[in-house]
Motif scaffolding. Sequence first.
Motif, PDB file in Angstrom:
ATOM      1  N   LYS A  81      18.747  16.152  13.281  1.00 39.05           N
ATOM      2  CA  LYS A  81      16.945  15.839  13.511  1.00 39.05           C
ATOM      3  C   LYS A  81      16.981  16.875  14.290  1.00 39.05           C
ATOM      4  O   LYS A  81      16.966  17.593  15.201  1.00 39.05           O
ATOM      5  N   ALA A  82      15.894  17.445  14.235  1.00 45.54           N
ATOM      6  CA  ALA A  82      15.729  19.085  13.756  1.00 45.54           C
ATOM      7  C   ALA A  82      13.860  19.466  13.962  1.00 45.54           C
ATOM      8  O   ALA A  82      13.089  18.927  13.208  1.00 45.54           O
ATOM      9  N   MET A 117      11.967  18.222  10.483  1.00 41.20           N
ATOM     10  CA  MET A 117      10.594  17.215  10.588  1.00 41.20           C
ATOM     11  C   MET A 117       9.775  17.154  11.409  1.00 41.20           C
ATOM     12  O   MET A 117       8.964  16.134  11.476  1.00 41.20           O
ATOM     13  N   LEU A 118       9.374  18.255  12.486  1.00 40.13           N
ATOM     14  CA  LEU A 118       8.520  18.511  13.882  1.00 40.13           C
ATOM     15  C   LEU A 118       8.114  19.871  13.637  1.00 40.13           C
ATOM     16  O   LEU A 118       8.836  20.207  13.803  1.00 40.13           O
ATOM     17  N   LEU A 119       6.800  19.903  14.051  1.00 35.90           N
ATOM     18  CA  LEU A 119       6.683  21.635  13.871  1.00 35.90           C
ATOM     19  C   LEU A 119       5.983  21.393  15.498  1.00 35.90           C
ATOM     20  O   LEU A 119       5.249  19.981  15.399  1.00 35.90           O
ATOM     21  N   ALA A 170       7.858  14.150  21.879  1.00 37.00           N
ATOM     22  CA  ALA A 170       7.842  14.194  20.522  1.00 37.00           C
ATOM     23  C   ALA A 170       9.217  14.328  20.207  1.00 37.00           C
ATOM     24  O   ALA A 170       9.780  13.437  18.940  1.00 37.00           O
ATOM     25  N   PHE A 171       9.938  15.013  20.588  1.00 38.99           N
ATOM     26  CA  PHE A 171      11.122  15.479  19.951  1.00 38.99           C
ATOM     27  C   PHE A 171      12.253  14.611  20.526  1.00 38.99           C
ATOM     28  O   PHE A 171      13.095  14.537  19.701  1.00 38.99           O
TER      29      PHE A 171
END
Length: 174
Positions: A81-82, A117-119, A170-171
Amino acid sequence: MEKVLMLHSSCEGQTIKILKYIAQELGVDYHCDIQDIHQLPAPNFSEYDKVLIGASVRYGHLNKKLYQFIERHHESLAAQKAAFYCVNLTARKPGKDTPETSVYMQKFLKKSVWQPMLLEVFAGALRYPRYNWFDRTMIQFIMRMTGGETDTTKEVEYTDWRRVSAFSEAFKAL
């Protein structure tokens, strides 16, 4: 307690400041290990529940060592999960401050074998008094061309800490 590996590729320290802020926002339910991506030999990703990488743009580019690290570890990163965030002065302008509208984030996504996955994109800080003569002159020139602060006696922090807090939430949700 979740363990988070927090990696940074920073030039002047604003990326690290943002990383530490995120660690604080995550709170006591998280144990955060903060490391310099340029000095980390081979992390054991399996020891962590999540990974966060923050990187700053210098003269229009992310550090090549960031890309080398990602190339070496992209399979491990892809299994985690990154998340990834980019820090730059261009993001001080509306319309250039999202992953979709940031030229630097788009360049990263095209160049990187890892697709996080998240930016997020954050505006950095302008620290004229701390720069050497060359950097101060070059950054002042760039800021003049882009309508930014040119007074070399000033330090200006453009980071929107509310957006950093929202990214932290969100993280957590990853």
